[in-house]
Design a protein around this motif. Structure first.
Motif, PDB file in Angstrom:
ATOM      1  N   LEU A 292       0.844  -1.186   0.000  1.00  7.79           N
ATOM      2  CA  LEU A 292       0.000   0.000   0.000  1.00  7.79           C
ATOM      3  C   LEU A 292       0.887   1.246   0.000  1.00  7.79           C
ATOM      4  CD1 LEU A 292      -2.725  -1.045   2.587  1.00  7.79           C
ATOM      5  CD2 LEU A 292      -2.910  -1.008   0.094  1.00  7.79           C
ATOM      6  N   PRO A 293       0.359   2.388  -0.401  1.00  4.64           N
ATOM      7  CA  PRO A 293       1.198   3.586  -0.459  1.00  4.64           C
ATOM      8  C   PRO A 293       1.544   4.118   0.934  1.00  4.64           C
ATOM      9  CG  PRO A 293      -1.069   4.155  -0.913  1.00  4.64           C
ATOM     10  CD  PRO A 293      -1.021   2.654  -0.869  1.00  4.64           C
ATOM     11  N   LEU A 294       2.739   4.650   1.034  1.00  7.72           N
ATOM     12  CA  LEU A 294       3.128   5.400   2.217  1.00  7.72           C
ATOM     13  C   LEU A 294       2.502   6.787   2.120  1.00  7.72           C
ATOM     14  CD1 LEU A 294       5.016   5.341   4.764  1.00  7.72           C
ATOM     15  CD2 LEU A 294       6.739   6.436   3.305  1.00  7.72           C
ATOM     16  N   LYS A 295       1.817   7.222   3.175  1.00  2.66           N
ATOM     17  CA  LYS A 295       1.074   8.483   3.125  1.00  2.66           C
ATOM     18  C   LYS A 295       1.528   9.427   4.239  1.00  2.66           C
ATOM     19  CE  LYS A 295      -3.002   6.615   3.548  1.00  2.66           C
ATOM     20  NZ  LYS A 295      -4.475   6.471   3.625  1.00  2.66           N
ATOM     21  N   HIS A 296       1.610  10.712   3.897  1.00  5.78           N
ATOM     22  CA  HIS A 296       1.874  11.771   4.877  1.00  5.78           C
ATOM     23  C   HIS A 296       0.957  12.951   4.540  1.00  5.78           C
ATOM     24  CE1 HIS A 296       5.392   9.750   6.494  1.00  5.78           C
ATOM     25  NE2 HIS A 296       5.877   9.633   5.265  1.00  5.78           N
ATOM     26  N   ASN A 297       0.198  13.409   5.524  1.00  4.15           N
ATOM     27  CA  ASN A 297      -0.712  14.536   5.329  1.00  4.15           C
ATOM     28  C   ASN A 297      -0.525  15.554   6.446  1.00  4.15           C
ATOM     29  OD1 ASN A 297      -1.983  12.856   3.288  1.00  4.15           O
ATOM     30  ND2 ASN A 297      -3.111  11.864   4.951  1.00  4.15           N
ATOM     31  N   PHE A 314      -2.154  19.470   2.767  1.00  2.13           N
ATOM     32  CA  PHE A 314      -1.194  18.979   1.782  1.00  2.13           C
ATOM     33  C   PHE A 314      -1.046  17.482   2.019  1.00  2.13           C
ATOM     34  CE2 PHE A 314       3.044  17.704   0.409  1.00  2.13           C
ATOM     35  CZ  PHE A 314       3.044  18.166  -0.903  1.00  2.13           C
ATOM     36  N   LYS A 315      -1.305  16.693   0.964  1.00  2.00           N
ATOM     37  CA  LYS A 315      -1.299  15.241   1.097  1.00  2.00           C
ATOM     38  C   LYS A 315      -0.286  14.641   0.125  1.00  2.00           C
ATOM     39  CE  LYS A 315      -6.260  15.459   2.118  1.00  2.00           C
ATOM     40  NZ  LYS A 315      -7.614  14.929   1.800  1.00  2.00           N
ATOM     41  N   TYR A 316       0.537  13.739   0.648  1.00  2.00           N
ATOM     42  CA  TYR A 316       1.607  13.107  -0.135  1.00  2.00           C
ATOM     43  C   TYR A 316       1.436  11.596  -0.099  1.00  2.00           C
ATOM     44  CZ  TYR A 316       6.303  11.234  -1.036  1.00  2.00           C
ATOM     45  OH  TYR A 316       7.364  10.514  -1.510  1.00  2.00           O
ATOM     46  N   THR A 317       1.537  10.956  -1.270  1.00  2.00           N
ATOM     47  CA  THR A 317       1.464   9.494  -1.342  1.00  2.00           C
ATOM     48  C   THR A 317       2.615   8.966  -2.187  1.00  2.00           C
ATOM     49  OG1 THR A 317      -0.027   9.610  -3.258  1.00  2.00           O
ATOM     50  CG2 THR A 317      -1.046   9.404  -1.086  1.00  2.00           C
ATOM     51  N   ASP A 318       3.147   7.821  -1.769  1.00  2.00           N
ATOM     52  CA  ASP A 318       4.254   7.186  -2.479  1.00  2.00           C
ATOM     53  C   ASP A 318       3.848   5.766  -2.862  1.00  2.00           C
ATOM     54  OD1 ASP A 318       6.588   6.190  -3.490  1.00  2.00           O
ATOM     55  OD2 ASP A 318       7.813   6.582  -1.713  1.00  2.00           O
ATOM     56  N   TRP A 319       3.543   5.586  -4.154  1.00  2.00           N
ATOM     57  CA  TRP A 319       3.144   4.286  -4.687  1.00  2.00           C
ATOM     58  C   TRP A 319       4.312   3.562  -5.359  1.00  2.00           C
ATOM     59  CZ3 TRP A 319      -1.673   1.851  -4.563  1.00  2.00           C
ATOM     60  CH2 TRP A 319      -2.742   2.607  -4.077  1.00  2.00           C
ATOM     61  N   SER A 320       5.528   4.040  -5.200  1.00  2.00           N
ATOM     62  CA  SER A 320       6.650   3.496  -5.973  1.00  2.00           C
ATOM     63  C   SER A 320       6.957   2.036  -5.640  1.00  2.00           C
ATOM     64  CB  SER A 320       7.905   4.358  -5.749  1.00  2.00           C
ATOM     65  OG  SER A 320       8.237   4.421  -4.368  1.00  2.00           O
ATOM     66  N   LYS A 333       5.088   8.839  -7.266  1.00  2.00           N
ATOM     67  CA  LYS A 333       4.683   9.637  -6.114  1.00  2.00           C
ATOM     68  C   LYS A 333       3.664  10.685  -6.557  1.00  2.00           C
ATOM     69  CE  LYS A 333       9.273   9.006  -4.106  1.00  2.00           C
ATOM     70  NZ  LYS A 333      10.527   9.645  -3.655  1.00  2.00           N
ATOM     71  N   GLY A 334       2.759  10.994  -5.647  1.00  2.00           N
ATOM     72  CA  GLY A 334       1.741  11.976  -5.957  1.00  2.00           C
ATOM     73  C   GLY A 334       1.481  12.889  -4.774  1.00  2.00           C
ATOM     74  N   TYR A 335       0.792  13.996  -5.054  1.00  2.00           N
ATOM     75  CA  TYR A 335       0.449  14.914  -3.975  1.00  2.00           C
ATOM     76  C   TYR A 335      -0.869  15.600  -4.292  1.00  2.00           C
ATOM     77  CZ  TYR A 335       2.203  18.640  -7.031  1.00  2.00           C
ATOM     78  OH  TYR A 335       2.393  19.493  -8.077  1.00  2.00           O
ATOM     79  N   THR A 336      -1.497  16.114  -3.252  1.00  3.79           N
ATOM     80  CA  THR A 336      -2.757  16.858  -3.377  1.00  3.79           C
ATOM     81  C   THR A 336      -2.677  18.104  -2.512  1.00  3.79           C
ATOM     82  OG1 THR A 336      -4.086  14.882  -3.788  1.00  3.79           O
ATOM     83  CG2 THR A 336      -5.249  16.816  -2.970  1.00  3.79           C
ATOM     84  N   PHE A 362     -11.523  23.753  -3.071  1.00  3.99           N
ATOM     85  CA  PHE A 362     -10.796  23.466  -4.306  1.00  3.99           C
ATOM     86  C   PHE A 362      -9.677  22.492  -3.981  1.00  3.99           C
ATOM     87  CE2 PHE A 362      -7.084  24.222  -7.014  1.00  3.99           C
ATOM     88  CZ  PHE A 362      -7.624  24.001  -8.276  1.00  3.99           C
ATOM     89  N   ARG A 363      -9.413  21.582  -4.911  1.00  4.67           N
ATOM     90  CA  ARG A 363      -8.276  20.669  -4.753  1.00  4.67           C
ATOM     91  C   ARG A 363      -7.585  20.441  -6.090  1.00  4.67           C
ATOM     92  NH1 ARG A 363     -10.031  15.913  -6.907  1.00  4.67           N
ATOM     93  NH2 ARG A 363     -12.236  15.381  -6.653  1.00  4.67           N
ATOM     94  N   TYR A 364      -6.294  20.208  -6.018  1.00  2.00           N
ATOM     95  CA  TYR A 364      -5.483  19.874  -7.195  1.00  2.00           C
ATOM     96  C   TYR A 364      -4.612  18.694  -6.828  1.00  2.00           C
ATOM     97  CZ  TYR A 364      -1.852  19.970 -10.735  1.00  2.00           C
ATOM     98  OH  TYR A 364      -0.979  19.616 -11.730  1.00  2.00           O
ATOM     99  N   SER A 365      -4.618  17.676  -7.694  1.00  2.00           N
ATOM    100  CA  SER A 365      -3.843  16.461  -7.408  1.00  2.00           C
ATOM    101  C   SER A 365      -2.940  16.125  -8.584  1.00  2.00           C
ATOM    102  CB  SER A 365      -4.766  15.271  -7.136  1.00  2.00           C
ATOM    103  OG  SER A 365      -5.584  15.485  -6.023  1.00  2.00           O
ATOM    104  N   LYS A 366      -1.692  15.901  -8.277  1.00  2.00           N
ATOM    105  CA  LYS A 366      -0.785  15.240  -9.227  1.00  2.00           C
ATOM    106  C   LYS A 366      -0.817  13.764  -8.851  1.00  2.00           C
ATOM    107  CE  LYS A 366       4.035  14.702 -10.568  1.00  2.00           C
ATOM    108  NZ  LYS A 366       4.011  13.257 -10.233  1.00  2.00           N
ATOM    109  N   THR A 367      -1.482  12.955  -9.657  1.00  2.00           N
ATOM    110  CA  THR A 367      -1.632  11.547  -9.319  1.00  2.00           C
ATOM    111  C   THR A 367      -0.294  10.826  -9.515  1.00  2.00           C
ATOM    112  OG1 THR A 367      -2.219  10.665 -11.505  1.00  2.00           O
ATOM    113  CG2 THR A 367      -3.981  11.738 -10.221  1.00  2.00           C
ATOM    114  N   PRO A 368      -0.142   9.636  -8.933  1.00  2.00           N
ATOM    115  CA  PRO A 368       1.117   8.894  -9.098  1.00  2.00           C
ATOM    116  C   PRO A 368       1.263   8.232 -10.462  1.00  2.00           C
ATOM    117  CG  PRO A 368      -0.408   7.665  -7.718  1.00  2.00           C
ATOM    118  CD  PRO A 368      -1.037   9.000  -7.950  1.00  2.00           C
ATOM    119  N   LEU A 369       0.336   8.490 -11.391  1.00  2.00           N
ATOM    120  CA  LEU A 369       0.354   7.827 -12.696  1.00  2.00           C
ATOM    121  C   LEU A 369       0.923   8.745 -13.773  1.00  2.00           C
ATOM    122  CD1 LEU A 369      -0.467   5.500 -14.604  1.00  2.00           C
ATOM    123  CD2 LEU A 369      -2.747   6.550 -14.742  1.00  2.00           C
ATOM    124  N   VAL A 370       1.909   8.236 -14.499  1.00  2.00           N
ATOM    125  CA  VAL A 370       2.416   8.870 -15.719  1.00  2.00           C
ATOM    126  C   VAL A 370       2.189   7.867 -16.848  1.00  2.00           C
ATOM    127  CG1 VAL A 370       4.401   9.832 -16.931  1.00  2.00           C
ATOM    128  CG2 VAL A 370       4.142  10.207 -14.469  1.00  2.00           C
TER     129      VAL A 370
END
Length: 442
Positions: A292-297, A314-320, A333-336, A362-370
């Protein structure tokens, strides 16, 4: 004499709770997906955050949310908030979405409606607070079709996915010292994800279509934790600063594959798949471990009693470390970033509209998907309302209907990708009640 009583309204609420629990159990068993996103084929699908309509309407801020309208709230996104509960809180709700999918050639519209959440929080006085419930964790729902040729033979290949993962959770929060709260949730993840490939021949009589279904049976435990620090700023304002996180626990995916054949049906409805007439392959594949992703908010809220509240997360997730199958696209990695707030025009007014909670975010997310060298980003404007219901049981029971809408966009048209424009609607019912009140009877 004295006796312990519960109000009749609470009994009605409990019946509602049990009824929704049965409904939620049926929905969970059926694993009905509410996702129609082509990007749900990656990872574990579209991740549904641990949010109720109250916080979804404010952009999804949650890490620093401990109070709403000056009163404690059940915020499962940060279990440290459980320590502030002074009433039993019931939360139940439904979810609907309307999505437009577009690429450079065409567009399509979809809609769905399903169970959203079911949770209860119980105050334990000076010993903190307890919460438990059932919520969706993720959804898979995608489809793609292509037509190809082999010499003079034409055939159609359809790829689709469906299913979902649910989470049953139990959490506890406590305040060891004044102003500071800590808490944790333990969740049990369960569900099935299906990836389906169907091959059928076009305009060729006496042929069979082949369908291969790969099933991932997901089971495992997740651990989330959090802390909050609250303090008064003068006599009117309150500031809460929060942190929450999640461990990169390993869960298990039991995999199996089923290949069936059925009569070709391309002369009628192209979306119709005839019932299987024979099974050619059925085998159990090797199990896989999924991180599962490591999460820090981190986040904060600033509020003024019943009147208003603003906040940011500010929300950070690491799916690597995630890899379900070797063929899947590697996640990163992604953030919101989320901002939002609510206002109640006049809590003392006799006019109903002045007592309604108006929410915006309002929210903006850079998802962990490229994918295809394109970052798959997501952004949305959120709005919502909290409609109070009349108090009952001599003011010990008060309830609210919460509605939120997320108007957003995910993906891009670049590199022939799919752009999603969506409206997510969440409907929730909140009951706050004081159970087991001792009172005198004449």
């Amino acid at each position: 004499m004295h006796r312990y009583l519960t109000g009749s309204f609470t009994k009605i609420a409990l019946k509602l709770f049990v009824g929704l629990a049965i409904f939620a159990g049926q929905e969970s068993y059926a694993q009905r997906s509410t996702s129609h996103s082509p990007y749900s084929q990656f990872g574990l699908g579209q991740i549904r955050e641990d949010l109720f309509p109250q916080t979804r309407a404010m952009g999804g801020i949650s890490t620093g949310v401990k109070y709403l309208n000056g009163l404690p709230t059940l915020n499962i996104a940060n279990p440290a908030s459980y320590s502030g509960m002074n009433r039993t809180i019931l939360e139940a709700g439904m979810y609907g979405n309307f999505t437009q999918l577009s690429n450079n050639q065409s567009s399509d519209q979809t809609a769905d409606f399903a169970f959203s959440h079911l949770a209860i929080g119980v105050p334990l006085s000076k010993y903190g607070g307890l919460a438990f419930g059932l919520i969706p964790f993720s959804d898979v729902g995608y489809s793609a079709t292509s037509t190809q040729s082999l010499d003079t033979l034409q055939y159609r290949t359809s790829l689709s996915g469906e299913g979902g993962i649910n989470k049953a959770f139990l959490g506890y929060g406590v305040s060891p010292i004044k102003g500071l709260s800590v808490g944790a949730n333990i969740g049990f993840l369960f569900g099935n994800l299906y990836d389906i490939t169907n091959v059928s021949f076009l305009n060729v009589p006496n042929t069979y279509q082949t369908q291969m279904t790969e099933t991932r049976n997901i089971r495992g435990v997740s651990v989330d934790y959090g802390l909050q620090y609250s303090r008064a700023l003068g006599k009117k304002y309150n500031l809460t600063i929060g942190y929450s996180g999640g461990l990169d626990n390993q869960i298990t995916a039991k995999r199996n594959m089923l290949v069936t054949i059925s009569e070709n049906n391309n002369f009628g409805d192209p979306d119709y798949i005839a019932p299987p007439s024979d099974t050619t392959t059925s085998r159990i594949l090797s199990n896989s471990s999924i991180n599962l992703p490591l999460k820090h908010n981190i986040g904060f809220t600033l509020s003024k009693g019943y009147n208003w509240m603003v906040g940011a997360d500010f929300k950070y997730t690491d799916w690597s470390k995630f890899q379900s199958t070797q063929s899947q696209t590697q996640l990163g990695k992604g953030y919101t970033v989320a901002v939002g707030g609510q206002i109640k025009p006049d809590p003392t007014s006799v006019k109903y509209l002045n007592q309604v909670d108006y929410r915006l975010g309002f929210r903006y997310s850079k998802t962990p998907l490229v994918y295809r060298n394109q970052n798959i980003n997501d952004m949305a404007v959120t709005v919502g309302f909290g409609f109070p219901l009349p108090e009952t049981n001599f003011g010990r029971t008060f309830s609210q209907i919460n509605i939120s809408a997320e108007l957003g966009q995910q993906g891009t048209l670049n590199n022939n990708l799919v752009r999603e424009r969506y409206i997510n609607i969440n409907f929730g019912f909140t009951i706050n009640d004081s159970w087991f009140i001792r009172r005198s009877l004449d």
